[in-house]
Design a protein around this motif. Structure first.
Motif, PDB file in Angstrom:
ATOM      1  N   LYS A 214      -0.097   8.823  -1.225  1.00 40.48           N
ATOM      2  CA  LYS A 214      -1.128   9.751  -1.692  1.00 40.48           C
ATOM      3  C   LYS A 214      -1.854  10.401  -0.507  1.00 40.48           C
ATOM      4  O   LYS A 214      -2.114  11.621  -0.515  1.00 40.48           O
ATOM      5  CB  LYS A 214      -2.142   9.033  -2.583  1.00 40.48           C
ATOM      6  CG  LYS A 214      -3.244   9.962  -3.078  1.00 40.48           C
ATOM      7  CD  LYS A 214      -4.252   9.253  -3.977  1.00 40.48           C
ATOM      8  CE  LYS A 214      -5.342  10.224  -4.425  1.00 40.48           C
ATOM      9  NZ  LYS A 214      -6.358   9.577  -5.292  1.00 40.48           N
ATOM     10  N   ILE A 215      -2.167   9.608   0.509  1.00 41.77           N
ATOM     11  CA  ILE A 215      -2.878  10.143   1.670  1.00 41.77           C
ATOM     12  C   ILE A 215      -2.035  11.194   2.376  1.00 41.77           C
ATOM     13  O   ILE A 215      -2.514  12.296   2.698  1.00 41.77           O
ATOM     14  CB  ILE A 215      -3.259   9.004   2.647  1.00 41.77           C
ATOM     15  CG1 ILE A 215      -4.362   8.133   2.034  1.00 41.77           C
ATOM     16  CG2 ILE A 215      -3.717   9.565   3.992  1.00 41.77           C
ATOM     17  CD1 ILE A 215      -4.625   6.852   2.794  1.00 41.77           C
TER      18      ILE A 215
ATOM     19  N   GLU B 274       1.833   3.251  -2.394  1.00 43.42           N
ATOM     20  CA  GLU B 274       1.267   4.321  -3.224  1.00 43.42           C
ATOM     21  C   GLU B 274       0.065   4.960  -2.537  1.00 43.42           C
ATOM     22  O   GLU B 274      -0.097   6.188  -2.570  1.00 43.42           O
ATOM     23  CB  GLU B 274       0.879   3.772  -4.598  1.00 43.42           C
ATOM     24  CG  GLU B 274       2.068   3.430  -5.477  1.00 43.42           C
ATOM     25  CD  GLU B 274       1.646   3.031  -6.883  1.00 43.42           C
ATOM     26  OE1 GLU B 274       0.432   3.133  -7.182  1.00 43.42           O
ATOM     27  OE2 GLU B 274       2.512   2.631  -7.670  1.00 43.42           O
ATOM     28  N   LYS B 275      -0.767   4.115  -1.896  1.00 41.55           N
ATOM     29  CA  LYS B 275      -1.959   4.648  -1.232  1.00 41.55           C
ATOM     30  C   LYS B 275      -1.575   5.529  -0.048  1.00 41.55           C
ATOM     31  O   LYS B 275      -2.127   6.618   0.137  1.00 41.55           O
ATOM     32  CB  LYS B 275      -2.850   3.500  -0.767  1.00 41.55           C
ATOM     33  CG  LYS B 275      -3.455   2.683  -1.902  1.00 41.55           C
ATOM     34  CD  LYS B 275      -4.292   1.535  -1.364  1.00 41.55           C
ATOM     35  CE  LYS B 275      -4.876   0.698  -2.496  1.00 41.55           C
ATOM     36  NZ  LYS B 275      -5.660  -0.452  -1.994  1.00 41.55           N
TER      37      LYS B 275
ATOM     38  N   HIS C 245       0.816  -1.226   0.000  1.00 41.49           N
ATOM     39  CA  HIS C 245       0.000   0.000   0.000  1.00 41.49           C
ATOM     40  C   HIS C 245       0.842   1.266   0.000  1.00 41.49           C
ATOM     41  O   HIS C 245       0.370   2.327   0.414  1.00 41.49           O
ATOM     42  CB  HIS C 245      -0.958   0.042   1.197  1.00 41.49           C
ATOM     43  CG  HIS C 245      -1.765  -1.195   1.402  1.00 41.49           C
ATOM     44  ND1 HIS C 245      -2.625  -1.683   0.454  1.00 41.49           N
ATOM     45  CD2 HIS C 245      -1.830  -2.054   2.447  1.00 41.49           C
ATOM     46  CE1 HIS C 245      -3.199  -2.785   0.911  1.00 41.49           C
ATOM     47  NE2 HIS C 245      -2.724  -3.034   2.105  1.00 41.49           N
TER      48      HIS C 245
END
Length: 369
Positions: free
Chosen positions: A103-104, A99-100, A97
């Motif tokens: 981004k957050i 990339e997730k 995760h």
């Protein structure tokens, strides 16, 4: 000796952290029009374009200065966290995760930049001093610790912004009330996510704990490299109170039950402390604030002095007061306060931060990263 041991671990952690600064690659804190748009796209929304007050009362001015001071710190924190994640710093390496999570954190950093820019605009529109950034230090060495720290300081911010709206209402500043209310909701969204990551019930409690502005300003000094601010801290009309450690550090994470807690503080330079130094503590109390209840004062005992350094114990009355989530405590020279703001004038040292666990069975995302 106890106080020295209490802060030894914290100082060691801070010693491991290099000074962090606000980002400059996107033009922050004074972005061009194009850079503003880029930040807005990362943040998910534009800056407010409602007319701002051209005059602020003394309370509103100080409130916006505290907000600006805090938002600059938060930008530096999330920028540092983002750099640690993207550069794969030991302790911040993500197994899944990535990339997730990137981004957050990128989104949150941009949102905090927007908050800081908005506070700066409010002060400058009114012709008032807007504090520039300092250098910052963060006592975390891994992702889990950083998320827990973010949850804690966001809880403090949510408490302080309640008081901000009270000040704006007293000085008839209606536009800031709506703007700050929108920020309270946004910060609450953030903190629910952080609480989920550390396996806590996302919605902490029905009424979040209020925090006096002086307590928030004092707590923020932990993250400021001493002497690094390019202005005198006295330019912001709030006191910097002596720190109050709990269970050996600035934050205690404890189980939801009645228990005894240990506290310590260095009162060197504290206002009117001489009359208390060396005494048995009979004229001092430990005052808790939790939720929207009136402050709760309890007696202190096992008082020990080493010069002007005090250590003592006090009861934590969890069961009677259902003190789930974030509470704070102050060593006070009075008791029976009607409101949380009444505590400040009688405070000897503060705030001690207490986080009562409210565990959730939801899978912690951090287990997979």
């Amino acid at each position: 000796m106890l106080l020295q041991r209490s802060w030894a671990l914290l100082l060691a952690l801070l010693g491991c952290a290099s000074g962090a600064a606000i980002p400059s690659n996107d033009g922050f804190p004074s972005p061009s029009t194009q850079q503003q748009l880029s930040i807005a796209k990362d943040a998910g929304g534009l800056l407010p374009n409602v007319p701002l007050p051209t005059k602020l009362g003394p309370g509103s001015k100080t409130t916006f200065q505290l907000i600006a001071f805090n938002e600059l710190f938060e930008v530096a924190f999330f920028d540092s966290l983002l750099q640690n994640i993207t550069q794969g710093v030991e302790g911040y390496k993500i197994k899944a995760h990535k990339e997730k999570i990137t981004k957050i954190v990128t989104t949150v950093r941009a949102q905090e930049e927007q908050h800081a820019i908005a506070a700066d605009a409010a002060l400058k529109t009114a012709g008032e001093f807007s504090p520039p950034a300092c250098q910052y230090q963060f006592p975390t060495t891994d992702l889990a610790g950083a998320i827990r720290l973010a949850e804690t300081f966001t809880a403090i911010v949510l408490g302080a912004l309640q008081g901000a709206n009270v000040v704006f209402a007293r000085e008839n500043q209606t536009v800031p009330i709506q703007l700050i209310s929108s920020v309270i909701g946004q910060e609450g969204e953030q903190n629910g996510f952080y609480r989920h990551l550390i396996r806590q019930v996302p919605s902490e409690s029905p009424f979040l704990t209020a925090v006096p502005a002086a307590f928030a300003f004092s707590a923020l000094q932990l993250f400021v490299v001493p002497g690094s601010c390019p202005f005198p801290l006295s330019d912001i009309d709030l006191p910097v109170l002596p720190a109050l450690a709990v269970n050996g550090g600035p934050v205690a994470v404890i189980e939801p039950k009645d228990q005894r807690l240990s506290f310590s503080a260095d009162l060197t330079g504290a206002k009117d402390c001489e009359k208390h130094v060396g005494a048995d503590g009979a004229k001092l109390w430990l005052t808790y604030t939790t939720g929207q209840q009136k402050p709760i004062s309890v007696s202190i005992d096992n008082v020990k002095w080493s010069g002007k350094q005090i250590s003592f114990d006090a009861d934590f009355p969890f069961e009677k007061n259902v003190m789930v989530g974030f509470s704070h405590a102050a060593l006070t020279s009075a008791r029976d306060f009607k409101t949380v703001d009444d505590i400040v004038c009688a405070t000897v040292a503060a705030p001690a931060i207490i986080q009562v666990e409210n565990s959730s069975d939801c899978k912690k995302l951090a287990d997979d990263i």
